[in-house]
Design an enzyme around this catalytic site. Structure first.
Site, short mmCIF file in Angstrom:
data_model
loop_
_atom_site.label_atom_id
_atom_site.label_comp_id
_atom_site.label_asym_id
_atom_site.label_seq_id
_atom_site.Cartn_x
_atom_site.Cartn_y
_atom_site.Cartn_z
N HIS A 6 18.00 -36.81 -4.67
CA HIS A 6 17.21 -37.34 -3.56
C HIS A 6 15.73 -37.02 -3.71
O HIS A 6 14.99 -37.05 -2.73
CB HIS A 6 17.74 -36.79 -2.23
CG HIS A 6 19.17 -37.17 -1.97
ND1 HIS A 6 19.54 -38.44 -1.60
CD2 HIS A 6 20.32 -36.47 -2.09
CE1 HIS A 6 20.85 -38.50 -1.48
NE2 HIS A 6 21.35 -37.31 -1.78
N ASN A 48 -2.23 2.05 5.57
CA ASN A 48 -1.29 1.02 5.13
C ASN A 48 -0.95 0.21 6.38
O ASN A 48 -0.41 0.75 7.33
CB ASN A 48 -0.03 1.69 4.55
CG ASN A 48 1.12 0.73 4.36
OD1 ASN A 48 0.90 -0.47 4.18
ND2 ASN A 48 2.33 1.24 4.39
N GLY A 49 -1.30 -1.08 6.36
CA GLY A 49 -1.02 -1.93 7.52
C GLY A 49 -2.19 -2.84 7.80
O GLY A 49 -3.06 -3.03 6.94
N ARG A 53 4.22 -0.48 -4.50
CA ARG A 53 3.85 -0.97 -3.17
C ARG A 53 2.51 -1.69 -3.16
O ARG A 53 2.09 -2.24 -2.14
CB ARG A 53 3.78 0.22 -2.19
CG ARG A 53 5.07 0.96 -2.04
CD ARG A 53 4.90 2.14 -1.11
NE ARG A 53 4.61 1.70 0.23
CZ ARG A 53 5.54 1.42 1.14
NH1 ARG A 53 6.80 1.54 0.85
NH2 ARG A 53 5.20 1.02 2.34
N TRP A 56 -2.61 -2.85 -1.74
CA TRP A 56 -2.26 -4.27 -1.84
C TRP A 56 -3.17 -4.95 -0.83
O TRP A 56 -3.03 -4.75 0.38
CB TRP A 56 -0.79 -4.47 -1.48
CG TRP A 56 -0.32 -5.87 -1.67
CD1 TRP A 56 0.15 -6.44 -2.83
CD2 TRP A 56 -0.25 -6.90 -0.67
NE1 TRP A 56 0.50 -7.75 -2.60
CE2 TRP A 56 0.27 -8.06 -1.29
CE3 TRP A 56 -0.57 -6.96 0.68
CZ2 TRP A 56 0.47 -9.25 -0.61
CZ3 TRP A 56 -0.37 -8.17 1.37
CH2 TRP A 56 0.15 -9.29 0.72
N LYS A 79 6.14 -4.48 -3.26
CA LYS A 79 7.55 -4.35 -2.93
C LYS A 79 7.75 -4.43 -1.41
O LYS A 79 8.14 -5.42 -0.88
CB LYS A 79 8.11 -3.06 -3.52
CG LYS A 79 9.60 -3.00 -3.38
CD LYS A 79 10.30 -2.98 -4.70
CE LYS A 79 11.78 -3.11 -4.53
NZ LYS A 79 12.29 -4.36 -5.10
N GLU A 111 17.73 -18.11 -5.78
CA GLU A 111 17.36 -16.77 -6.21
C GLU A 111 16.86 -16.78 -7.67
O GLU A 111 15.90 -16.12 -8.01
CB GLU A 111 18.56 -15.82 -6.02
CG GLU A 111 18.40 -14.41 -6.53
CD GLU A 111 17.26 -13.62 -5.88
OE1 GLU A 111 16.64 -14.10 -4.92
OE2 GLU A 111 16.98 -12.52 -6.39
N LYS A 164 13.17 -15.49 -8.76
CA LYS A 164 12.97 -14.43 -9.76
C LYS A 164 12.05 -14.92 -10.87
O LYS A 164 11.14 -14.21 -11.28
CB LYS A 164 14.30 -14.02 -10.42
CG LYS A 164 15.26 -13.16 -9.65
CD LYS A 164 14.87 -11.71 -9.53
CE LYS A 164 14.08 -11.48 -8.28
NZ LYS A 164 14.83 -11.20 -7.08
N CYS A 195 0.84 -1.19 0.00
CA CYS A 195 0.00 0.00 0.00
C CYS A 195 0.88 1.25 0.00
O CYS A 195 1.83 1.34 0.77
CB CYS A 195 -0.95 0.10 1.18
SG CYS A 195 -2.16 -1.23 1.25
N GLU A 252 8.41 -15.17 -9.73
CA GLU A 252 7.80 -13.86 -9.49
C GLU A 252 7.33 -13.18 -10.76
O GLU A 252 6.26 -12.60 -10.80
CB GLU A 252 8.83 -12.92 -8.85
CG GLU A 252 9.06 -13.10 -7.40
CD GLU A 252 10.04 -12.06 -6.89
OE1 GLU A 252 9.63 -11.25 -6.06
OE2 GLU A 252 11.21 -12.06 -7.33
C1 F6R Z 1 12.05 -10.79 -4.43
C2 F6R Z 1 11.77 -9.76 -3.45
C3 F6R Z 1 11.30 -10.17 -2.11
C4 F6R Z 1 12.05 -9.36 -1.04
C5 F6R Z 1 11.48 -9.65 0.36
C6 F6R Z 1 12.25 -8.93 1.43
O1 F6R Z 1 12.42 -10.26 -5.65
O2 F6R Z 1 11.90 -8.60 -3.73
O3 F6R Z 1 11.45 -11.54 -1.89
O4 F6R Z 1 13.40 -9.69 -1.11
O5 F6R Z 1 10.14 -9.25 0.40
O6 F6R Z 1 12.21 -7.55 1.24
P1 F6R Z 1 13.26 -6.57 1.91
O7 F6R Z 1 14.59 -6.91 1.34
O8 F6R Z 1 12.79 -5.21 1.50
O9 F6R Z 1 13.20 -6.81 3.37
#
Ligand code: F6R
Length: 612
Positions: A508, A100-101, A27, A74, A607, A485, A489, A2, A492
């Site tokens: 395994h 937001n929250g 956000r 969000w 984000k 990772e 990616k 949000c 996502e």
């Molecule tokens: C993946 C991604 C998320 C963040 C996670 C932690 O691309 O962006 O998995 O890494 O939400 O976020 P931060 O680093 O802001 O604590």
């Protein structure tokens, strides 16, 4: 999670808020809305979908106002819809609020309100809190500020809220706990937002509001108070950020821009810290706390998502170089499993946003238990940066694409420097190895640049596999977290199911998935595990899996086993993860684009994840 924006001053509020919401869309983007106050007439408009849909909906509508609040959502409580979109209006129609929250005890408050004759038009916790405030204000015949203060004392959960009232046509009242709020100070005007991006083009003077603080904001007055009604002097900071840092600068997406920024963001991260010629690393946060760090009984790393993957790389590096036991924990699990934290323990918190609720809550718990907290954070002035005892910023600049890229390589560079600094002070590394690794780290920006020059090769690979339904990513040693990772990616931003695994562990279980339709990405650079991972490639090839490998320049064996391969410059195995992740970022990006996905705003994600 949000985005919120507010404005009060001589300008037209709507264009300021609209532009701000577009900047905060990373956000959350399932619905948006604005509340505009023109004298005492309150107009609230909201729409399901992205901010562009709200903008279109408002063409021709009355958006005249010098004060207003706006929100991009969000969803937490209630599906994305027009009626669940913010702002919400109180039952008497006189108050409008954005939030937001999460209000955790909303159900109990709602029951009380229903008993007192309230009904609700949305499924949100926000509407409950707003009507609770209205109820308190009406029953106590008090000011909105007083009603808010009373309400917040009853509330559990996290919030950043902005409130306006028809009766006070120049005032925004704001409060925060757990969700960020920045106030920009202009000339006879104030801007409020979840981060500085909506504010930066108007002023660089900002105040970061702290938890349990309330702000009463008028065009030429900003009063900060705590929940006990005591006035607090606002601490004004200067933003160290340029407008260009939050614009796409000719790239199709923020994600691509941020991937291509990495040579310079890594350089910025090393600049002023690493001096390869002099053989030194200067990091005040480490130096000032070196006794604590080098004598740690144990280091625990707390993080989520991509930052957690950076933590896994750091585990291998710190144990190797500093000989200190390291545990890497999902922050969300740490918080709820009654962990053992002793005063001699050091916690490293890793976070891009510095606002991730799971990490923040876990850190508060560890701090209560007496741990020393070292923050590795990207967002300057963020909550995690502020609650840490010491730390080092990653200096990657604002990361706007929802998928984290440049922040991750910044985290790896910082963690490598921290490990090297502890190791040399502790005497667990030879001078020769230290100097070698310093030089290797110093060369990273140039090597990343070389990788990016071949990005078209990854576009071709992405095109070839974009229709796959599953992917497997395999790596060993320092590259195992990079396999995780790579898989994260791809999930996502292409919505393809992907799993990351240690290459040896594959036999395994996951090997049962392998057939001619399964692309398997090997992170197989030349390191001490190379022969072993080549055997794992043989095992996949024998089962007709499609092999895509990330290899070191000059490797002649892996290309023979691979359907596609991408070469990267030679690097020490401890440094290699900063390089091997780049082609995986690009592979995901091009796959997402080839599938027509909005890679900067993939579905269901946001984000900064400010809810637990
Ligand atoms: C993946 C991604 C998320 C963040 C996670 C932690 O691309 O962006 O998995 O890494 O939400 O976020 P931060 O680093 O802001 O604590």
């Amino acid at each position: 999670m949000c985005g919120i924006v507010g404005y009060t001053g001589p300008k037209q509020a709507y264009p300021v808020i609209l532009k701000g919401l577009k900047r905060l869309e990373y956000r959350g983007y399932d619905s948006s809305g604005v509340a505009l106050l023109n004298n005492s007439s309150l107009n609230v408009y909201k729409k399901k979908g992205k901010v562009a849909e709200l903008e279109e909906f408002l063409i021709g509508k009355n958006v005249e106002a010098n004060i207003g609040i706006g929100h991009t959502r969000w969803a937490t409580h209630g599906e994305p819809s027009d009626r669940n979109a913010h702002p919400h209006t109180s039952a008497n129609g006189k108050l409008a609020m954005i939030h937001n929250g999460i209000i955790e005890n909303y159900a109990q408050i709602k029951t009380e309100l229903v008993k007192n004759g309230y009904s609700f038009t949305s499924d949100t916790d926000t509407e409950v809190l707003l009507n609770f405030i209205e109820y308190i204000q009406t029953n106590n015949s008090c000011s909105l500020e007083e009603a808010l203060r009373i309400a917040l004392k009853r509330v559990t959960g996290a919030y950043c809220i902005l409130l306006i009232e028809a009766a006070s046509p120049d005032t925004i009242i704001a409060a925060r706990k757990g969700s960020p709020l920045v106030i920009g100070i202009g000339k006879g005007e104030h801007f409020l937002a979840s981060d500085a991006s909506p504010i930066i083009e108007y002023t660089k003077e900002v105040v970061y509001v702290n938890d349990y603080e309330l702000a009463i904001v008028k065009p030429d007055e900003l009063i900060l108070k705590n929940l006990g009604n005591e006035t607090i002097t606002p601490y004004v900071t200067k933003l160290d950020m340029e407008l260009s840092a939050i614009e796409k600068g000719g790239y199709d997406h923020f994600m691509l821009k941020e991937i291509f920024e990495q040579p310079s963001t890594i350089y910025d991260c090393l600049r002023g810290r690493l001096d390869a010629a002099a053989g030194t690393i200067t990091m005040a946060g480490v130096q000032l706390n070196i006794e604590q760090l080098k004598n740690a009984n144990r280091i625990m790393i707390l993080a989520c998502g991509t930052s957690w993957h950076a933590g896994l790389v750091a585990e291998y590096i710190i144990e190797e170089l500093c000989r200190i036991p390291v545990e890497v924990e999902y922050a969300s699990e740490f918080r709820y499993r009654n962990p053992i934290v002793n005063p001699g323990d050091v916690i490293i918190a890793i976070s891009q946003s510095g606002e991730t609720a799971d990490t923040l809550v876990a850190l508060n718990k560890a701090k209560e238990d007496g741990a020393f907290i070292f923050g590795v954070v990207n967002a300057v002035g963020s909550s995690i940066a502020r609650i840490s005892h010491a730390g080092a910023y990653t200096h990657a600049g604002p990361e706007i694409g929802v998928a984290s890229t440049k922040a991750f390589t910044g985290q790896l560079a910082v963690l490598m420097m921290v490990a090297l600094k502890i190791a040399i002070e502790k005497g667990t590394i030879t001078q020769e190895r230290y100097t070698h690794l310093l030089n290797e780290l110093n060369d990273v920006p140039e090597k990343v640049d070389a990788i990016l020059k071949n990005s078209e090769e990854l576009k071709t690979i992405a095109e070839a596999y974009k229709d796959a339904s599953d992917f497997l990513f395999l790596g060993r040693g320092y590259n195992f977290p990079i396999a995780l990772e790579g898989a994260l990616k791809l999930k996502e931003i292409s919505y393809i199911h992907a799993e990351g695994y240690p290459a040896a562990e594959m036999k395994h279980g996951p090997i049962a998935l392998v057939d001619e339709n399964l692309p398997v990405v090997f992170v197989a650079t030349k390191d001490s595990y190379h022969e072993k991972i080549v055997s794992n490639m043989q095992e996949i090839k024998a089962r007709r899996g499609k092999i895509i490998s990330i290899i070191t320049d000059g490797d002649t064996i892996s290309p023979e086993l691979s359907n596609h391969y991408f070469s990267i410059p030679t690097a020490d195995e401890l440094i290699a993860p900063i390089l091997t992740v780049i082609p995986l970022q690009l592979l995901s990006y091009y796959t997402g684009v080839a599938k027509g996905i909005d890679v900067d705003k993939p579905r269901n994600l946001a984000k900064s994840v400010t809810v637990e």
